[in-house]
Design an enzyme around this catalytic site. Structure first.
Site, PDB file in Angstrom:
ATOM      1  N   GLU A   1      21.190   0.507 -15.010  1.00 59.42           N
ATOM      2  CA  GLU A   1      21.332   1.464 -16.516  1.00 59.42           C
ATOM      3  C   GLU A   1      19.713   1.272 -17.219  1.00 59.42           C
ATOM      4  OE1 GLU A   1      24.207  -0.338 -19.303  1.00 59.42           O
ATOM      5  OE2 GLU A   1      23.884   1.626 -20.554  1.00 59.42           O
TER       6      GLU A   1
ATOM      7  N   GLY B   1      19.281  -8.277 -22.090  1.00 56.12           N
ATOM      8  CA  GLY B   1      20.243  -9.415 -22.064  1.00 56.12           C
ATOM      9  C   GLY B   1      20.972  -9.770 -20.890  1.00 56.12           C
ATOM     10  N   ALA B   2      21.871  -8.566 -20.625  1.00 62.14           N
ATOM     11  CA  ALA B   2      22.619  -8.442 -19.430  1.00 62.14           C
ATOM     12  C   ALA B   2      23.120  -7.196 -19.338  1.00 62.14           C
ATOM     13  CB  ALA B   2      23.942  -9.663 -19.705  1.00 62.14           C
ATOM     14  N   MET B   3      23.778  -7.122 -17.979  1.00 59.28           N
ATOM     15  CA  MET B   3      24.452  -6.071 -17.479  1.00 59.28           C
ATOM     16  C   MET B   3      25.565  -6.009 -16.868  1.00 59.28           C
ATOM     17  SD  MET B   3      23.851  -2.852 -17.420  1.00 59.28           S
ATOM     18  CE  MET B   3      25.015  -1.586 -16.527  1.00 59.28           C
TER      19      MET B   3
ATOM     20  N   ASN C   1      27.551  -4.455 -14.398  1.00 60.97           N
ATOM     21  CA  ASN C   1      27.634  -3.946 -13.264  1.00 60.97           C
ATOM     22  C   ASN C   1      28.974  -4.344 -12.955  1.00 60.97           C
ATOM     23  OD1 ASN C   1      24.904  -3.321 -13.012  1.00 60.97           O
ATOM     24  ND2 ASN C   1      24.574  -5.643 -12.950  1.00 60.97           N
TER      25      ASN C   1
ATOM     26  N   HIS D   1      30.861  -9.819 -23.944  1.00 63.80           N
ATOM     27  CA  HIS D   1      30.507  -8.414 -24.080  1.00 63.80           C
ATOM     28  C   HIS D   1      30.535  -7.726 -22.670  1.00 63.80           C
ATOM     29  CE1 HIS D   1      27.988  -5.081 -25.902  1.00 63.80           C
ATOM     30  NE2 HIS D   1      27.644  -5.094 -24.566  1.00 63.80           N
ATOM     31  N   GLU D   2      29.821  -8.376 -21.723  1.00 67.62           N
ATOM     32  CA  GLU D   2      29.772  -7.808 -20.234  1.00 67.62           C
ATOM     33  C   GLU D   2      31.004  -7.884 -19.869  1.00 67.62           C
ATOM     34  OE1 GLU D   2      27.041  -6.385 -20.298  1.00 67.62           O
ATOM     35  OE2 GLU D   2      25.964  -7.451 -21.498  1.00 67.62           O
TER      36      GLU D   2
ATOM     37  N   HIS E   1      33.218  -4.954 -21.072  1.00 72.01           N
ATOM     38  CA  HIS E   1      32.812  -3.625 -20.621  1.00 72.01           C
ATOM     39  C   HIS E   1      33.766  -3.228 -19.304  1.00 72.01           C
ATOM     40  CE1 HIS E   1      29.359  -1.992 -22.856  1.00 72.01           C
ATOM     41  NE2 HIS E   1      28.569  -2.968 -22.722  1.00 72.01           N
TER      42      HIS E   1
END
Ligand code: ARG
Ligand code: ZN
Length: 854
Positions: A126, A258-260, A262, A294-295, A298
């Site tokens: 992203e 911070g993070a993703m 996927n 949060h992740e 998503h």
């Protein structure tokens, strides 16, 4: 090799130019043959013409790829290649495209696409990183299932979805959920898993793993608990169940953000997942819990329902930030979370909205999308969801969300789609609300009141100042949560929501015996700047009596801000009565210690600068710093008896626990330690440094010492004890700068860049140093200009290696026009030097142009 990087900005892309993709993808099969300098990626992509677009030009994004061969329906072709991608002739019917490309993950310092971090392979796609892995229609409205085969001699080989086979030197994965390329992920390394399981509400068993480097396996337990809590919470509160057999998290040391999220394979900056009592402070635990949530959230708001294009970024980010804030409120304290969020919103988003980088929550154009992962898109985006919920009510919100998931599951959706589910469930017209998405700038809400014959009238006026590219802004709908208090402190009007839709609008309350004291914008019901010429008495009254915890805090924050503004202009000193109130609040056992700690937190010095500027006064950072020090010393003296007592009372029993209650006590204890250290020559803090069995108290004591220029021995000992731990070292690096005197801050930062453990290529370490410098208001804006010059030097050096982190750090300069002519000319010099750097990335080019345009 030739430096092929652009010296030109990217072309500007406009929301209004959106067209559907010419070709859709039905399936993707990828094979990775991993090698640090020459990874081969073999792709087989099943395309079909999109009936919604008659354009038949076939173009695949691809950057920094070496094409080995390409085939259409099995026939080798010679495509046309540019530095942006590939085009070729294709059949007017479904067809397969195959290609083999070579990439060099080890040379990828931009940390976008496939790259290496301490011997492990990992990805960040992203927003537009997949095009650095292979040729593909790299846009979020092209969704497909992915099958992945990874070949390599590393023990752990991971990708999205469910495992589909593994053997010596390879692993296969299949992700049954169609997704855009930005959610693709691959990890390969010598990793160790902290594993657990989760039973979903419908009885499916999910394997959970947190993969880390050897030595970090003891820092996963907290993150795992947070993950399970998030999974349960999303089932309970939003009715969202997990949808794969496995959920993996990987910690990576070198990560731009911070993070993703996927699909099925979240990748985290190690600072946002690894935690232990010995190495993490309370704030780290809370942040980690929130980011894991949060992740995970998503998975529904972002993955199952994704964005049609990058202009819709707030569709997934605003909503997901809102959801994670609800989660934190439920897990911890609602009022404390709200106050912290508003402090952060004002510090980052209001600042952005009031300066050269202002942009709408849904931008209309961009050059580099990575520059729009901003406080406005995320945090203001979340505020819009909160306002929407306040306007329609909890029940309607729940119904609308159910409809959103039902109607748009599997879609690449838009803000229009999002608002439509609210219109369809409530019958409301949200045309005016939509302005919150399209109009940048923070509305100013002024208010006057009047009392006659038992009728109380409040008249509000709203106005939004111009922002770049937007001169005039029509009124927006503003939900104003309001309560009224009688002079004896009783609530005569419980919280009610006024819906303001006009530029100026009055609301009346009848049958009141005496003029009430209004408590306006309770819970911070809208992201606006409330301008009310309230009297000091009224603020003091609300500080003592407001039944809304947010507004009670707000009253105190206003008094604290006004005091500093007055003292900067006219000198003087805090009044005894005010100091008594602070002390009473600190000792009020009926209040949550975390809340009391927030009540005692002084306003940020940058806030004072902004507030002065808004009043037409040029702020002097040094003067604001000096006043803040004077006040802190006065407060400490006033607390001379209270602080040691409260310090002891707030001690938490061993063993350390990161829970909200214990963390709150430590937060209040740390405030007391800060005061004590101003009075006892550092004795108490030194003792705490020596005896602490957890990082919160160890680091807290070190910071207290350094802030008073004590603690040289403790500082050296801290380094010796923790130099092997990267995340603790980031804290140590930051502390060396954050507590330096203003005239020494940039020297301190410079010294840290020469430290043996400094590594500009590691974003965490770079941010530790320059985030601390930029956050040192009087230090960064020191009249010598040394802060500006140092940051400029290092941004110019970092840009060729890592444009994203460079561009992000540029925002340190965003408030440069607030200050006096001398500072402005020094800042301009630094900015122009960056702008003139040879081969500057499009990312940084865009940022510097926007900042200089102010
Ligand atoms: N989607 C990620 C998150 O919010 C952040 C990705 C940031 N990407 C970027 N290019 N800055 O969880
Ligand atoms: Zn996000």
């Amino acid at each position: 090799m030739l430096d092929a990087r652009a010296t030109q900005p990217n072309p500007t892309i406009y929301l209004k130019d959106y067209t559907p993709p010419a070709y859709l993808v039905d399936s993707v099969a990828l094979t990775f043959r991993l090698a640090p300098k020459a990874t081969r990626v073999i792709s087989r992509i099943q395309f079909r013409p999109n009936p919604d677009n008659v354009n038949r030009d076939f173009f695949l994004e691809g950057e920094d790829l070496k094409l080995i061969w390409a085939k259409i329906d099995g026939e080798e072709i010679t495509p046309h290649i540019t530095d942006k991608g590939l085009s070729c002739a294709v059949p007017d019917a479904p067809f397969s495209f195959e290609a083999e490309v070579e990439i060099a993950p080890e040379d990828n310092t931009a940390l976008e696409g496939l790259y290496m971090s301490s011997g492990m392979y990992c990805t960040q796609c992203e927003a537009q990183g997949f095009r650095k892995i292979t040729y593909y229609p790299d846009r979020p409205d092209v969704m497909s299932t992915f099958s992945v085969r990874i070949e390599g001699d590393l023990p752990v080989l991971l990708s999205n979805g469910n495992p589909a086979g593994a053997g010596h030197g390879f692993a296969e994965w299949h992700d049954p959920w169609p997704k855009p390329a930005y959610l693709f992920a691959l990890v390969a390394g010598d990793l160790i898993a902290h594993s657990d399981q989760f039973n979903t509400v419908s009885g499916k068993q999910v394997d959970l793993n947190i993969y880390v480097r050897h030595g970090d396996e003891g820092k996963c337990a907290f993150g795992m608990e947070a993950l399970k809590a998030s999974m349960r919470w999303d089932e309970t509160v939003y009715g969202r169940e997990y949808d794969l057999d496995i959920f993996n998290i990987v910690a990576v040391d070198d990560f731009n953000m911070g993070a993703m999220e996927n699909k099925g394979l979240n990748i985290f900056n190690s600072s946002c997942v690894l935690a232990s009592p010995e190495t993490s402070i309370d704030a780290n635990f809370e942040t980690i819990e929130a980011i894991i949530a949060h992740e995970y959230f998503h998975n529904w708001t972002g993955n199952r329902i994704t964005c049609r294009d990058w202009f819709q970024l707030c569709l997934k980010e605003g909503l997901t930030v809102y959801r994670d804030s609800q989660f934190t409120s439920d897990m911890r304290s609602g009022p404390v979370k709200r106050i912290r969020d508003v402090i952060d919103l004002r510090a980052r988003q209001f600042r952005e909205d009031g300066g050269p980088l202002a942009h709408p929550v849904r931008p209309e154009s961009f050059q580099e999308i990575n520059n729009f992962y901003t406080a406005t898109v995320y945090e203001k985006g979340a505020e819009l969801i909160g306002m929407l919920k306040t306007l329609v009510g909890d029940e309607a919100y729940a119904k609308a969300l159910d409809l959103y998931f039902e109607r748009h599951d599997g879609d690449a959706a838009t803000i229009e789609d999002w608002l439509k589910v609210f219109e369809d469930t409530t019958g409301r017209d949200l045309t005016q609300f939509k302005r919150w998405y399209s109009d940048a700038g923070t509305p100013r809400l002024s208010v006057r009141d009047d009392f006659k014959d038992g009728t109380y009238t409040l008249t509000f006026k709203q106005e939004t100042p111009p922002t770049p590219g937007q001169d005039s802004k029509p009124p927006r709908v503003i939900p104003i949560a309001l309560g009224l208090l009688s002079p004896n402190g009783d609530e005569v009007q419980a919280t009610t929501v006024l819906e303001m839709t006009e530029a100026e609008q009055s609301f009346t309350f009848e049958g009141l015996g005496a003029p009430p004291v209004p408590s306006i914008l309770r819970g911070f019901s809208a992201p606006v700047i409330l301008e009310r010429a309230s009297t000091p008495e009224e603020r003091a009254f609300l500080l003592a009596h407001d039944t809304d915890p947010f507004n009670r805090w707000e009253a105190g924050a206003q008094i604290a801000r006004q005091l500093r503004m007055d003292m900067v202009q006219n000198g003087g000193a805090p009044e005894g009565e005010y100091l008594d109130t602070l002390r009473d609040i600190a000792r009020d056992a009926s209040l949550d210690p975390a809340y009391r700690a927030l009540m005692l937190q002084p306003p940020a010095q940058e806030d004072i600068a902004q507030a002065l500027h808004a009043k037409g006064i040029t702020p002097d950072p040094q003067a604001i710093y000096d006043i803040s020090e004077t006040i802190a010393q006065t407060v400490a003296t006033h607390f001379a008896d209270t602080a040691p007592r409260l310090y002891a009372e707030m001690d938490t029993p061993a063993p350390y626990s990161p829970d909200a209650k214990a963390a709150g006590k430590r937060a209040l204890q740390a405030r007391m330690l800060g005061m004590i250290t101003r009075l006892d020559g550092g004795k108490t803090a030194a003792a705490q440094c020596a005896s602490a069995d957890n990082m919160t108290q160890h680091y807290g004591a070190l910071c207290a010492l350094l802030s008073q220029e004590f603690g040289a021995d403790e500082n050296a000992a801290f380094y010796q004890q923790w130099k092997h731990d990267r995340l603790v070292m980031d804290k140590w690096f930051a502390a060396q700068i954050a507590f330096a005197a203003p005239d020494k801050a940039s020297d301190a930062a410079k010294r840290m860049t020469h430290h043996a453990d400094f590594n500009a290529k590691n974003p965490n370490r770079f941010r530790a140093v320059f985030g601390a410098l930029a956050g040192h208001h009087a230090g960064f804006h020191h009249i010598s200009g040394a802060g500006y010059a140092l940051l400029a030097d290092h941004l110019i050096a970092l840009d060729p290696l890592n444009p994203q982190t460079t561009a992000r750090m540029m925002s340190a300069f965003s408030s440069w026009t607030l200050y006096d002519a001398q500072r402005q000319s020094l800042a301009r010099e630094a900015l122009e030097r960056i702008a003139a750097a040879k081969g500057l990335s499009p990312d940084t080019t865009e940022m510097v142009a926007r900042i200089l345009a102010s």
